[in-house]
Design an enzyme around this catalytic site. Structure first.
Site, short mmCIF file in Angstrom:
data_model
loop_
_atom_site.label_atom_id
_atom_site.label_comp_id
_atom_site.label_asym_id
_atom_site.label_seq_id
_atom_site.Cartn_x
_atom_site.Cartn_y
_atom_site.Cartn_z
CB SER A 108 5.39 4.90 4.78
OG SER A 108 5.91 5.60 4.84
CG HIS A 125 -0.94 6.11 4.83
ND1 HIS A 125 -1.86 6.18 4.80
CD2 HIS A 125 -0.40 6.88 5.50
CE1 HIS A 125 -2.21 7.25 5.85
NE2 HIS A 125 -1.65 7.25 6.37
CG ASP A 167 -2.76 3.22 6.71
OD1 ASP A 167 -2.82 2.98 5.59
OD2 ASP A 167 -3.52 4.30 6.95
CG ASN A 205 -1.85 1.65 1.00
OD1 ASN A 205 -2.51 1.85 0.92
ND2 ASN A 205 -1.48 1.49 2.55
C1 GRF Z 1 -2.43 9.29 -2.63
O1 GRF Z 1 -1.42 10.01 -1.96
C2 GRF Z 1 -2.22 7.74 -2.19
O2 GRF Z 1 -0.33 7.93 -1.22
C3 GRF Z 1 -3.31 8.03 -1.27
O3 GRF Z 1 -3.84 8.07 -2.12
C4 GRF Z 1 -3.81 8.93 -2.78
C5 GRF Z 1 -4.05 8.01 -4.36
O4 GRF Z 1 -3.47 9.33 -5.92
N1 GRF Z 1 -3.46 6.49 -0.52
P1 GRF Z 1 -3.88 8.16 -6.66
O5 GRF Z 1 -5.43 8.06 -6.83
O6 GRF Z 1 -3.19 7.61 -7.06
O7 GRF Z 1 -4.03 9.68 -7.85
#
Ligand code: GRF
Length: 226
Positions: A139, A112, A148, A110
């Site tokens: 991360s 995050h 997370d 994932n």
């Molecule tokens: C990113 O900021 C990611 O870290 C978080 O959600 C957002 C997704 O952005 N988990 P995208 O849909 O890839 O543009």
């Protein structure tokens, strides 16, 4: 020549992280095959990005499902049918049922937008500013039942600056997220990074702390690896 790693991406919205993987793969630098982009939101922009790149898509609406477990079981059965070797959660905005996660232990990551373990959950950029942190980041971690909370592979950092808003911070972090995700997927695809019983392994050596993303897009392990 490395056999491309079969990767499925789960997303809920914009899909810019998926786009980063698509672009890196197209340059020939990232040894992966994107075998599925799946979303809980039918209208997710990320699904359109996948279609444009010729990647199979799946939109599965949770609404008709009576339970989270039922939805997750259906979703992951469909994902498994594409036989991915790695599942990437990239902006997938649902908490997953532990039973759905378990079979993918060590094969699901994932991204995050915080320096975990700080700021698990939502609204990370606003929380960083409210706390007055001078450094923020993102991360990439292996997914476990704890939200997370799984072992962190690597992090990218940015400085906060005076006058920052959650939006400005998010905007500055996003390109670093893209580079971080690509670097981590690349390391996994090349067999350099795995999940061991005691944590993240880099080339057979356990990391005592997450790797850092350098400005050139390379990952750097601290000397403390053992
Ligand atoms: C990113 O900021 C990611 O870290 C978080 O959600 C957002 C997704 O952005 N988990 P995208 O849909 O890839 O543009």
């Amino acid at each position: 020549m490395i056999e491309p790693l079969r990767v499925a991406v789960l997303l809920s919205g914009r899909g810019s992280n998926l786009q980063a993987l698509i672009d890196a793969q197209h340059t020939g630098a990232l040894p992966i095959e994107l075998v599925l982009a799946a979303s809980n939101r039918i209208n997710a922009e990320g699904l359109r990005r996948a279609e444009r790149a010729g990647i199979p898509t799946l939109a599965l609406d949770p609404a008709p499902f009576a339970t989270r477990a039922g939805y997750d079981a259906a979703l992951f059965a469909r994902v498994a049918a594409r036989a991915p070797q790695l599942i990437v959660l990239a902006g997938f905005m649902r908490v997953l049922d532990p039973a759905a996660i378990a079979p993918w232990h060590g094969r699901m990551i994932n991204i995050h937008p915080s320096l975990l373990p700080k700021y698990a959950g939502l609204k990370t950029h606003a929380r960083v500013l409210a706390a007055g942190d001078m450094v923020h980041g993102a991360s990439v971690h292996y997914v476990t039942a704890e939200l997370d909370g799984g072992p962190v592979i690597a992090q990218a950092t940015i400085d906060t600056v005076s006058g920052d808003t959650p939006e400005s911070l998010a905007g500055r972090l996003l390109p670093r997220e893209h580079a971080l995700l690509c670097a981590c997927v690349d390391a996994i695809a090349r067999g350099l990074v795995t999940l061991g019983e005691r944590g993240v392994m880099l080339d057979g050596v356990r990391l005592t702390q997450p790797m850092n993303l350098l400005s050139d897009g390379q990952l750097c392990a601290a000397v403390g690896a053992e």
